[in-house]
Design a protein around this motif. Structure first.
Motif, mmCIF file in Angstrom:
data_model
loop_
_atom_site.group_PDB
_atom_site.id
_atom_site.type_symbol
_atom_site.label_atom_id
_atom_site.label_comp_id
_atom_site.label_asym_id
_atom_site.label_seq_id
_atom_site.Cartn_x
_atom_site.Cartn_y
_atom_site.Cartn_z
ATOM 1 N N ARG A 6 23.123 -27.442 -35.399
ATOM 2 C CA ARG A 6 24.658 -27.518 -36.274
ATOM 3 C C ARG A 6 24.560 -28.553 -37.386
ATOM 4 O O ARG A 6 24.925 -27.782 -37.973
ATOM 5 C CB ARG A 6 25.883 -27.922 -35.082
ATOM 6 N N TYR A 7 24.073 -29.995 -36.996
ATOM 7 C CA TYR A 7 24.007 -30.654 -38.052
ATOM 8 C C TYR A 7 23.167 -30.530 -38.989
ATOM 9 O O TYR A 7 23.493 -30.095 -40.213
ATOM 10 C CB TYR A 7 23.557 -32.049 -37.162
ATOM 11 N N LYS A 30 22.329 -27.422 -40.298
ATOM 12 C CA LYS A 30 22.897 -26.893 -40.846
ATOM 13 C C LYS A 30 23.706 -26.812 -41.749
ATOM 14 O O LYS A 30 24.201 -26.131 -42.884
ATOM 15 C CB LYS A 30 23.327 -25.336 -40.041
ATOM 16 N N SER A 31 24.917 -27.676 -41.022
ATOM 17 C CA SER A 31 26.328 -28.070 -42.003
ATOM 18 C C SER A 31 26.113 -29.336 -43.019
ATOM 19 O O SER A 31 26.626 -29.099 -43.945
ATOM 20 C CB SER A 31 27.168 -29.032 -40.190
ATOM 21 N N GLU A 32 24.917 -29.980 -42.896
ATOM 22 C CA GLU A 32 24.164 -30.423 -43.994
ATOM 23 C C GLU A 32 23.184 -30.090 -45.151
ATOM 24 O O GLU A 32 23.142 -31.123 -45.282
ATOM 25 C CB GLU A 32 23.828 -32.408 -43.287
ATOM 26 N N GLY A 33 23.311 -29.196 -44.535
ATOM 27 C CA GLY A 33 22.410 -28.778 -45.765
ATOM 28 C C GLY A 33 20.276 -28.606 -45.350
ATOM 29 O O GLY A 33 20.188 -28.486 -46.613
ATOM 30 N N LYS A 36 19.069 -39.608 -43.991
ATOM 31 C CA LYS A 36 20.300 -38.221 -43.371
ATOM 32 C C LYS A 36 19.156 -37.707 -42.544
ATOM 33 O O LYS A 36 19.424 -38.180 -41.390
ATOM 34 C CB LYS A 36 20.849 -37.590 -44.432
ATOM 35 N N GLN A 48 18.097 -27.307 -44.137
ATOM 36 C CA GLN A 48 16.853 -26.282 -43.652
ATOM 37 C C GLN A 48 15.780 -26.669 -44.883
ATOM 38 O O GLN A 48 14.744 -26.283 -44.175
ATOM 39 C CB GLN A 48 17.383 -25.789 -43.723
#
Length: 384
Positions: free
Chosen positions: A247-248, A250-253, A283, A255
């Motif tokens: 989730r982190y 994906k939420s922080e972009g 990050k 990928q």
């Protein structure tokens, strides 16, 4: 058939997963040889072990690995007192290769065959080396944490009689093993396989408080609640933190950066994990450090709580994740704070090997616990 002890020499054979290994150990305490043929390179592209490929490689490797172990030990096959082999748990096809070879060898030599639980082997890897050093951590009862890509178990180990060891399982993972979580998180972040060394090598470059991961209380399963002998439980769950990392990311972009990182690492074969820090932004490094800090923290919390609850006189940690540097540092520091001895295997014996199988076989040899002719692979074999 009666068997006579001559030299205390046992040949161990291990093939439970992706390493073909053989070793000769004297009286459960002195490794004369320890040979391992790894399949990591073969399985890297798949991000995990492919059972069919593993079994095929064991077929190719078992004879030369055993031959090398015997040559390295400087003893003859006729000098052996027994042949020991991993019975389970593990991959069915991989286990069967080692078992069939060990059966044929033992029969041809007229030596007894000893079946060993892979998890007990990991425990005896520590016992063998610690007793050589004279560590007080080997006073029973012991609390053993076996933590790897396939297992995260806590065992209370004691002796029954003068030679036989007995185990009580007092904790286990209810979903993913800790090492499996490491592999999956490393893959999410575009790092190599196996994931443990990559995350361990990169964690010192990040802030362990960057992402506040939490572990929640585990609800005991119905079969545990019905088990009158279950008593206190100190179980683990790692699927939640794996999902939290996803989730982190994906939420922080993150990928796209993970894909670029994977390509950069692939372009630098032989790159050491710590040297990949230049491919990671703050990050990503903070996420890695926070994940490792949280996992080591829950392993430590449950292990020492169980040791206190059951009156253990020492703690031992074994399995592939036992090679993790932060885990070793924090466990040793907590043990020192509590006045509780803590023992680890050497790096060479942290991962799957055959010296641990031969060492675990020694008490069984003394007790006359030999395998039957019908012994076969037991992929779901339990200990305790």
């Amino acid at each position: 058939m009666g068997f006579v002890k001559n030299n205390g020499l046992i040949l161990g054979i291990e093939s439970s997963c992706d390493e073909t290994a053989a070793a000769v150990v004297r009286a459960g305490g002195e490794a004369l040889s320890n040979v391992v043929a790894s399949q990591i390179v073969l399985h890297q592209d798949y991000g995990g072990v492919v059972p069919e490929l593993a079994a095929r490689e064991h077929l190719r490797n078992v004879v030369p690995v055993v031959r090398a172990a015997m040559e390295q030990s400087g003893v003859r096959f006729s000098d052996l007192d027994a042949v020991a082999v991993t019975e389970g748990p593990g991959l069915a096809g991989a286990l069967q290769v080692g078992i069939l070879y060990a059966k044929a060898l033992a029969f041809g030599l007229g030596k007894p065959l000893i079946a060993v639980n892979h998890l007990e082997g990991h425990i005896h890897a520590v016992v063998m080396e610690a007793r050589q050093r004279g560590d007080s951590a080997m006073e029973l009862p012991l609390l053993a944490l076996v933590v790897s890509g396939g297992h995260t178990h806590l065992y209370l180990a004691s002796e029954s009689g003068q030679t036989t060891w007995q185990y009580r399982n007092v904790g286990r993972t209810v979903d993913d093993a800790a090492g499996e979580a490491y592999d999956k998180v490393a893959k999410l972040l575009g790092l190599g396989y196996p994931g443990g060394p990559w995350l361990d090598g990169l964690a010192p470059f990040g802030d362990p408080k960057a992402v506040p991961f939490q572990f929640h209380a585990i609800q005991r399963r119905e079969d545990d609640r019905r088990d009158a002998d279950a008593g206190a439980r100190f179980d683990f769950s790692f699927s939640g933190i794996k999902s939290a990392v996803l989730r982190y990311v994906k939420s922080e972009g993150m990928q796209e950066a993970a894909v670029a990182r994977a390509n950069a690492i692939a372009a630098h074969p032989g790159l050491k994990p710590a040297d990949a820090a230049s491919f990671c932004d703050p990050k990503a490094l903070g996420l890695i450090a926070s994940f490792q800090s949280a996992v080591v923290g829950v392993l430590m919390k449950q292990t020492f709580a169980a040791a206190e609850a059951f009156g253990a006189r020492g703690v031992l940690v074994s399995g592939g994740v036992a090679a993790n540097r932060e885990l070793r540092r924090r466990f040793l520091a907590e043990g020192a704070r509590r006045g509780l001895p803590v023992a680890f295997p050497s790096m060479a014996l942290s991962t799957d090997n055959a010296a641990m199988i031969a060492a675990a076989a020694w008490p069984k040899f003394l007790a006359g616990e030999f395998a039957s002719e019908g012994m076969s692979a037991a992929p779901q074999l339990r200990l305790g």
